[in-house]
Design a protein around this motif. Sequence first.
Motif, PDB file in Angstrom:
ATOM      1  N   TYR A 160       0.926  10.028 -48.091  1.00 35.65           N
ATOM      2  CA  TYR A 160       1.030   8.956 -49.455  1.00 35.65           C
ATOM      3  C   TYR A 160       1.642   9.956 -50.635  1.00 35.65           C
ATOM      4  O   TYR A 160       2.609   9.634 -51.173  1.00 35.65           O
TER       5      TYR A 160
ATOM      6  N   CYS B 272      -8.077  11.047 -40.270  1.00 37.94           N
ATOM      7  CA  CYS B 272      -6.975  10.311 -40.280  1.00 37.94           C
ATOM      8  C   CYS B 272      -6.786   9.623 -41.762  1.00 37.94           C
ATOM      9  O   CYS B 272      -5.575   9.567 -42.270  1.00 37.94           O
TER      10      CYS B 272
ATOM     11  N   CYS C 149      -3.514  10.541 -44.164  1.00 38.61           N
ATOM     12  CA  CYS C 149      -2.623   9.280 -44.786  1.00 38.61           C
ATOM     13  C   CYS C 149      -2.632   9.437 -46.107  1.00 38.61           C
ATOM     14  O   CYS C 149      -1.296   9.270 -46.760  1.00 38.61           O
TER      15      CYS C 149
END
Length: 260
Positions: free
Chosen positions: A246, A238, A242
């Motif tokens: 980003y 996870c 992310c």
Amino acid sequence: MSQPRSATPSEIASVDGHAAVCEAEAALERALSGQEPVTAGHFHSLLAALVHVAQQGKASFDDARSVLQQMRTLRVPVDVPALRSALDVLAIDVARGKAEVGDGEALIQDLLKTGVNLIRLGLPVFRALLRVVAAAAGRGGATPKDSVRVVGMMQEHGWECDVATYNLMLDVVARSARCGRAEVADGLTVLEKLKKAGLTPDVNTFRSLMDVVAWSARRGRASMKDAEKVLAVYICICICICIYIYIYIYICICICICIC
């Protein structure tokens, strides 16, 4: 005077399924009598109806196999929808102990002898066969080795596993663990294969892994450390996702600034 009893949902479903079978058979009879051309669609409707009737215990894999045989006799190509429905009926029979995993593999081998191209049929057929294995594993009639054998057959005919296929393999492991025929290590092995294939596990992947841990723990074959290990891998993935998101957003913003 007593009120008439209302039909239960299962009874309604049974009647609807039987009506669908009768309607599909009638359409096929019209086609066979020359009133309309015989197409694969006639058999798709009949097999799909058999799946619903099989759920009520009023049809079996033998019925589905007979329909496939009729398709071959009439030289109608056995395609994905037909074979998938037949294997769905088999999964229902297997779950009830009325058939075995080998029946599905025998069907595939039989089709190969008649010249059916499994490369053309594709992943849906092998996924359906894995669901048959999962149904057997749920009653102790199959193990993760059976799913590996199916995947081997799939790869032999030019197909590689995707995330959904690996998740089905994990479902087999979880059901086998419930019957004491698999352990956490079997689930982690599947996860490693998934990662080595360059794929990203999804929520269903880790849900099945946690099921493996839970069922193994009930038999004293797993502990909280195993659950923490699975959870740590999930959190790590996870975080990586992310970070990728980003970076992607940052690059997009930089491009927009440069353009402006």
